[in-house]
Scaffold this motif. Structure first.
Motif, PDB file in Angstrom:
ATOM      1  N   GLY A   1       0.821  -1.362   0.110  1.00 13.92           N
ATOM      2  CA  GLY A   1      -0.008   0.275   0.246  1.00 13.92           C
ATOM      3  C   GLY A   1       0.864   1.049  -0.027  1.00 13.92           C
ATOM      4  O   GLY A   1      -0.323   2.439  -0.001  1.00 13.92           O
ATOM      5  N   ALA A   2       2.048   1.222  -0.236  1.00 17.85           N
ATOM      6  CA  ALA A   2       2.828   2.411  -0.050  1.00 17.85           C
ATOM      7  C   ALA A   2       2.996   3.084  -0.843  1.00 17.85           C
ATOM      8  O   ALA A   2       3.438   4.242  -0.862  1.00 17.85           O
ATOM      9  CB  ALA A   2       4.260   1.327   0.823  1.00 17.85           C
ATOM     10  N   ASP A   3       2.755   3.231  -2.575  1.00 18.73           N
ATOM     11  CA  ASP A   3       2.480   4.067  -3.176  1.00 18.73           C
ATOM     12  C   ASP A   3       1.226   3.845  -4.057  1.00 18.73           C
ATOM     13  O   ASP A   3       0.786   4.401  -4.686  1.00 18.73           O
ATOM     14  CB  ASP A   3       3.184   2.940  -4.429  1.00 18.73           C
ATOM     15  CG  ASP A   3       2.718   1.638  -5.036  1.00 18.73           C
ATOM     16  OD1 ASP A   3       1.417   1.281  -4.469  1.00 18.73           O
ATOM     17  OD2 ASP A   3       3.433   1.058  -5.999  1.00 18.73           O
ATOM     18  N   HIS A   4       0.133   4.108  -2.431  1.00 20.24           N
ATOM     19  CA  HIS A   4      -1.209   4.190  -2.520  1.00 20.24           C
ATOM     20  C   HIS A   4      -1.310   5.612  -1.757  1.00 20.24           C
ATOM     21  O   HIS A   4      -0.924   5.733  -0.800  1.00 20.24           O
ATOM     22  CB  HIS A   4      -2.234   2.806  -2.221  1.00 20.24           C
ATOM     23  CG  HIS A   4      -2.105   2.259  -3.770  1.00 20.24           C
ATOM     24  ND1 HIS A   4      -1.189   0.838  -3.487  1.00 20.24           N
ATOM     25  CD2 HIS A   4      -3.196   0.929  -4.332  1.00 20.24           C
ATOM     26  CE1 HIS A   4      -1.222   0.160  -4.652  1.00 20.24           C
ATOM     27  NE2 HIS A   4      -2.807   0.094  -5.060  1.00 20.24           N
ATOM     28  N   PHE A   5      -2.598   5.937  -2.375  1.00 16.91           N
ATOM     29  CA  PHE A   5      -3.145   7.374  -1.471  1.00 16.91           C
ATOM     30  C   PHE A   5      -4.489   7.267  -1.696  1.00 16.91           C
ATOM     31  O   PHE A   5      -5.273   6.994  -2.773  1.00 16.91           O
ATOM     32  CB  PHE A   5      -2.957   8.583  -2.007  1.00 16.91           C
ATOM     33  CG  PHE A   5      -2.538   8.970  -3.346  1.00 16.91           C
ATOM     34  CD1 PHE A   5      -3.759  10.310  -3.241  1.00 16.91           C
ATOM     35  CD2 PHE A   5      -1.954   8.796  -4.391  1.00 16.91           C
ATOM     36  CE1 PHE A   5      -4.039  10.679  -4.754  1.00 16.91           C
ATOM     37  CE2 PHE A   5      -2.093   9.509  -5.792  1.00 16.91           C
ATOM     38  CZ  PHE A   5      -3.085   9.875  -5.518  1.00 16.91           C
ATOM     39  N   MET A   6      -5.165   8.370  -1.429  1.00 14.97           N
ATOM     40  CA  MET A   6      -6.054   8.578  -0.136  1.00 14.97           C
ATOM     41  C   MET A   6      -6.587  10.473  -0.175  1.00 14.97           C
ATOM     42  O   MET A   6      -4.703  10.715   0.486  1.00 14.97           O
ATOM     43  CB  MET A   6      -7.211   8.633   0.129  1.00 14.97           C
ATOM     44  CG  MET A   6      -6.558   8.080   2.007  1.00 14.97           C
ATOM     45  SD  MET A   6      -6.750   7.273   3.303  1.00 14.97           S
ATOM     46  CE  MET A   6      -8.479   8.545   3.298  1.00 14.97           C
ATOM     47  N   VAL A   7      -7.690  10.997  -0.246  1.00 17.49           N
ATOM     48  CA  VAL A   7      -7.409  11.674   0.316  1.00 17.49           C
ATOM     49  C   VAL A   7      -9.119  12.577   1.445  1.00 17.49           C
ATOM     50  O   VAL A   7      -9.811  11.258   1.080  1.00 17.49           O
ATOM     51  CB  VAL A   7      -7.825  13.058  -0.601  1.00 17.49           C
ATOM     52  CG1 VAL A   7      -6.109  13.807  -1.669  1.00 17.49           C
ATOM     53  CG2 VAL A   7      -9.203  12.879  -1.391  1.00 17.49           C
ATOM     54  N   ALA A   8      -8.765  12.933   2.200  1.00 16.44           N
ATOM     55  CA  ALA A   8     -10.276  13.251   3.059  1.00 16.44           C
ATOM     56  C   ALA A   8     -10.003  14.527   3.810  1.00 16.44           C
ATOM     57  O   ALA A   8      -9.027  14.489   4.093  1.00 16.44           O
ATOM     58  CB  ALA A   8      -9.974  11.818   3.907  1.00 16.44           C
ATOM     59  N   CYS A   9     -11.263  15.234   3.599  1.00 16.06           N
ATOM     60  CA  CYS A   9     -11.354  16.230   4.585  1.00 16.06           C
ATOM     61  C   CYS A   9     -11.972  16.374   5.830  1.00 16.06           C
ATOM     62  O   CYS A   9     -11.961  17.471   6.418  1.00 16.06           O
ATOM     63  CB  CYS A   9     -11.469  17.325   3.353  1.00 16.06           C
ATOM     64  SG  CYS A   9      -9.635  18.487   3.408  1.00 16.06           S
ATOM     65  N   HIS A  10     -12.755  15.402   5.915  1.00 15.29           N
ATOM     66  CA  HIS A  10     -12.960  14.664   6.833  1.00 15.29           C
ATOM     67  C   HIS A  10     -13.253  15.336   7.962  1.00 15.29           C
ATOM     68  O   HIS A  10     -11.877  14.655   8.608  1.00 15.29           O
ATOM     69  CB  HIS A  10     -14.608  13.681   6.889  1.00 15.29           C
ATOM     70  CG  HIS A  10     -15.950  13.889   7.926  1.00 15.29           C
ATOM     71  ND1 HIS A  10     -15.543  13.585   9.287  1.00 15.29           N
ATOM     72  CD2 HIS A  10     -17.044  14.459   7.427  1.00 15.29           C
ATOM     73  CE1 HIS A  10     -17.285  13.658   9.174  1.00 15.29           C
ATOM     74  NE2 HIS A  10     -17.813  14.487   9.342  1.00 15.29           N
ATOM     75  N   ASP A  11     -13.417  15.654   9.559  1.00 13.70           N
ATOM     76  CA  ASP A  11     -12.599  15.257  10.326  1.00 13.70           C
ATOM     77  C   ASP A  11     -12.298  14.244  11.081  1.00 13.70           C
ATOM     78  O   ASP A  11     -10.744  13.521  11.656  1.00 13.70           O
ATOM     79  CB  ASP A  11     -13.276  15.770  11.325  1.00 13.70           C
ATOM     80  CG  ASP A  11     -13.129  17.623  11.337  1.00 13.70           C
ATOM     81  OD1 ASP A  11     -12.432  18.288  10.757  1.00 13.70           O
ATOM     82  OD2 ASP A  11     -14.075  18.067  12.203  1.00 13.70           O
ATOM     83  N   TRP A  12     -12.947  12.791  11.015  1.00 17.16           N
ATOM     84  CA  TRP A  12     -12.550  11.520  10.985  1.00 17.16           C
ATOM     85  C   TRP A  12     -11.772  10.604   9.697  1.00 17.16           C
ATOM     86  O   TRP A  12     -11.528   9.419  10.749  1.00 17.16           O
ATOM     87  CB  TRP A  12     -14.486  10.975  10.873  1.00 17.16           C
ATOM     88  CG  TRP A  12     -15.529  11.277  11.667  1.00 17.16           C
ATOM     89  CD1 TRP A  12     -14.541  12.167  12.561  1.00 17.16           C
ATOM     90  CD2 TRP A  12     -16.656  11.184  11.848  1.00 17.16           C
ATOM     91  NE1 TRP A  12     -16.062  12.886  13.412  1.00 17.16           N
ATOM     92  CE2 TRP A  12     -17.339  11.623  13.158  1.00 17.16           C
ATOM     93  CE3 TRP A  12     -17.715  10.128  10.989  1.00 17.16           C
ATOM     94  CZ2 TRP A  12     -18.476  11.811  13.850  1.00 17.16           C
ATOM     95  CZ3 TRP A  12     -18.956  10.651  11.938  1.00 17.16           C
ATOM     96  CH2 TRP A  12     -18.721  10.698  12.838  1.00 17.16           C
ATOM     97  N   GLY A  13     -11.727  11.120   8.916  1.00 13.74           N
ATOM     98  CA  GLY A  13     -10.388  10.806   7.957  1.00 13.74           C
ATOM     99  C   GLY A  13      -9.426  10.006   8.222  1.00 13.74           C
ATOM    100  O   GLY A  13      -9.596   8.472   8.127  1.00 13.74           O
ATOM    101  N   PRO A  14      -8.752  10.059   9.006  1.00 15.77           N
ATOM    102  CA  PRO A  14      -7.677   9.648  10.227  1.00 15.77           C
ATOM    103  C   PRO A  14      -8.207   8.056  10.896  1.00 15.77           C
ATOM    104  O   PRO A  14      -6.987   6.978  10.718  1.00 15.77           O
ATOM    105  CB  PRO A  14      -7.100  10.423  11.128  1.00 15.77           C
ATOM    106  CG  PRO A  14      -7.144  11.952  10.448  1.00 15.77           C
ATOM    107  CD  PRO A  14      -8.655  12.239  10.241  1.00 15.77           C
ATOM    108  N   ALA A  15      -9.484   8.722  11.219  1.00 12.13           N
ATOM    109  CA  ALA A  15      -9.596   7.462  12.178  1.00 12.13           C
ATOM    110  C   ALA A  15     -10.630   5.956  11.067  1.00 12.13           C
ATOM    111  O   ALA A  15      -9.587   5.384  11.520  1.00 12.13           O
ATOM    112  CB  ALA A  15     -10.544   8.007  13.533  1.00 12.13           C
TER     113      ALA A  15
END
Length: 526
Positions: free
Chosen positions: A291-305
């Motif tokens: 998964g190291a060359d994959h990415f996602m984007v998230a601006c919702h506060d819950w994104g990290p969790a």
């Protein structure tokens, strides 16, 4: 002579018997590795520190360690009963100690272009000497080998750039103290435009996938997804991709899947887990790099969790997050801080610009609700207590929020429940110098931008001294900060279609930098 022969000990006889076996075994192992298609981890590979020196373009000429990603077929464990994802241990995702290294030799590049390279193995000698002879073993390079070679050349180009040799550019040439290293950033950006390709997974149905908000404070989530799917950087051939995008929106998951006030995130986490499971089961690329060359984007506060539903997504993948909070697992060496931008109308029309420094009559301004640990302290000390510091819980009726931003020299940007806030970008848009009051926050593009040159950072404990701190900044220094803020504003502007150096390209450039610091490779590299 007979006496000498008779004096050979059993241990020496055993040694003479074992040495040829060890040499033969070593030759077989090396030959087997060369012909294998499995992917393996290696300990060290080096890359210019102009890419990452405390994640900043601060200097050139040194070299730092590079993240190395890979997997072996014997180290898989099930992420769930349905999906089998690789969880082989990845090296610590941080910059390693500096060490010099020579750039790739021209001869090596020629060998790559000819699809061959050489391995040199020690050979035994019949005359008891220690001479070595070389044996050339032909190897056909895979598409992955070629991709990694091209990234290696890009790293070398960025690493050798010098400020006096900065390339011309018809649109914009980064210059000034707002950048850690303007020349290195510029070269990196140009290399990204020339080389970088992203594969967007087509699996998943809207509205949860391939969709996102474009008007709320989470607007960068939707805008990036739409712009990435229509970008020149997108490739339809996954074998030609340097990075792989997971086009899911945490915000739309919350809207369509989360049961309001249930406090149950499990359906959201299961959605992410299932999606990555489908990707990993259908394509080889996730397991290849863990998964190291994959990415996602998230601006919702819950994104990290929510990203924690898949340990490799949380720990290995590049996560583009507005909530860039190091106390919640954000890791600047691999994750990307995304600016939170509120677009009430879906565009930046009417949000850009403001009067000159001399026409701003208010020292500092803030208006916002009471939530999180920092804002109550700010309001308790300053709300309604000083006309120079206009601090409000709610603005008086008829007073324009954007009008107040444009009248103020400094705009206070405290954290709420989470560290992300659109106020920093609102300040930059309107020519107001941001005053950042946050703990554990990594500012957007801080690997390129020197935020202290165009903003003020104030610790929570210094909130009672806020006016004294701001009054202590000379007029000339304030004017310099405001002017620099206007210069970097282009990096935060949302445009459709995207323009060079705008916020979409800056987010992508941050992802490009992290990808440069990852090496995905096969056993042939041994």
């Amino acid at each position: 002579m007979r006496g000498c022969k008779s004096r050979l000990t059993p241990s020496l006889k055993l040694l003479m018997f074992m040495v040829p076996l060890i040499l033969v075994f070593g030759f077989i192992v090396l030959s087997g590795i060369n012909g294998s298609n499995n992917y393996w981890m290696v300990g060290t590979y080096w890359t210019p520190s102009s890419l990452f020196s405390s994640l900043s373009f601060q200097k050139t000429g040194d070299f730092v360690g590079q993240r190395v990603a890979g997997a072996t077929e014997n180290k898989q464990e099930a992420i769930s009963d349905d999906y089998n994802l690789n969880r082989s241990a990845s090296p610590t995702l941080s910059v390693q100690a500096a060490i010099p290294v020579q750039p790739p030799l021209a001869a090596e590049e020629n060998e790559i272009s000819n699809n061959t390279k050489s391995h040199i193995f020690p050979q035994s000698s019949s005359n008891n000497s220690s001479a070595l002879t070389s044996s050339r073993i032909q190897h056909t390079y895979s598409s992955l080998d070629r991709l990694e070679a091209s990234l290696g050349r890009a790293r070398a180009e960025i690493g050798k750039v010098k400020p006096e040799n900065q390339t011309s550019d018809p649109d914009y040439v980064p210059k000034g103290p707002m950048y850690w290293n303007a020349a290195a950033f510029h070269r990196s950006y140009l290399e990204m435009e020339k080389l970088f390709k992203v594969y967007v997974y087509e699996e998943g149905e809207p509205p949860v996938f391939h969709n996102g908000p474009c008007k709320s404070i989470y607007s960068m989530e939707g805008n990036f997804i739409y712009q990435m799917e229509n970008s020149q950087f997108r490739t339809r051939d996954p074998d030609k991709a340097h990075a792989y995008f997971l086009p899911m929106s945490i915000t739309t998951m919350v809207h369509y899947i989360y049961v309001r006030d249930s406090h149950d995130w499990q359906p959201l986490k299961q959605t992410v887990k299932d999606y990555v499971g489908v990707i990993a089961g259908k394509y080889p690329y996730w397991n290849r790099s863990a998964g190291a060359d994959h990415f996602m984007v998230a601006c919702h506060d819950w994104g990290p969790a929510i990203s924690g539903a898949v340990p490799q997504l949380f720990g290995n993948s590049i996560r583009g997050l507005c909530n860039a909070n190091t106390s919640e697992g954000f890791r600047p060496t691999k994750d990307v801080s995304i600016p939170e931008i509120l677009l009430p109308s879906g565009t930046i029309d009417g949000l850009i610009g403001g009067p000159s420094a001399s026409q701003r009559t208010i020292l500092a301004f803030f208006a916002g609700g009471v939530h999180g640990p920092i804002r109550p302290i700010l309001l308790d000390h300053w709300e309604g207590k000083d006309t120079d510091l206009q601090v409000h819980k709610y603005l008086p009726k008829g007073v324009s929020y954007y009008g107040m931003l444009k009248k103020s020299k400094y705009c206070i940007c405290p954290s709420g429940y989470e560290v992300a806030s659109p106020r920093m970008v609102e300040a930059i848009y309107t020519g107001c110098v941001p005053v950042i009051v946050k703990d554990h926050y990594v500012a957007p593009f801080s690997d390129v931008l020197k935020w202290k040159s165009f903003s003020v950072e104030v610790s929570v404990k210094d909130i009672p001294n806020l006016k004294k701190i701001l009054m202590g900044i000379s007029t000339s220094q304030y004017i310099r900060m405001q002017r620099r803020g206007k210069q970097v504003r282009r990096h935060f502007e949302v445009s459709w279609p995207p323009k060079r150096y705008d916020v979409f390209h800056m987010i992508l450039h941050s992802i490009w930098l992290r990808r440069l610091n990852v090496r995905v490779h096969g056993a042939a590299d041994f």
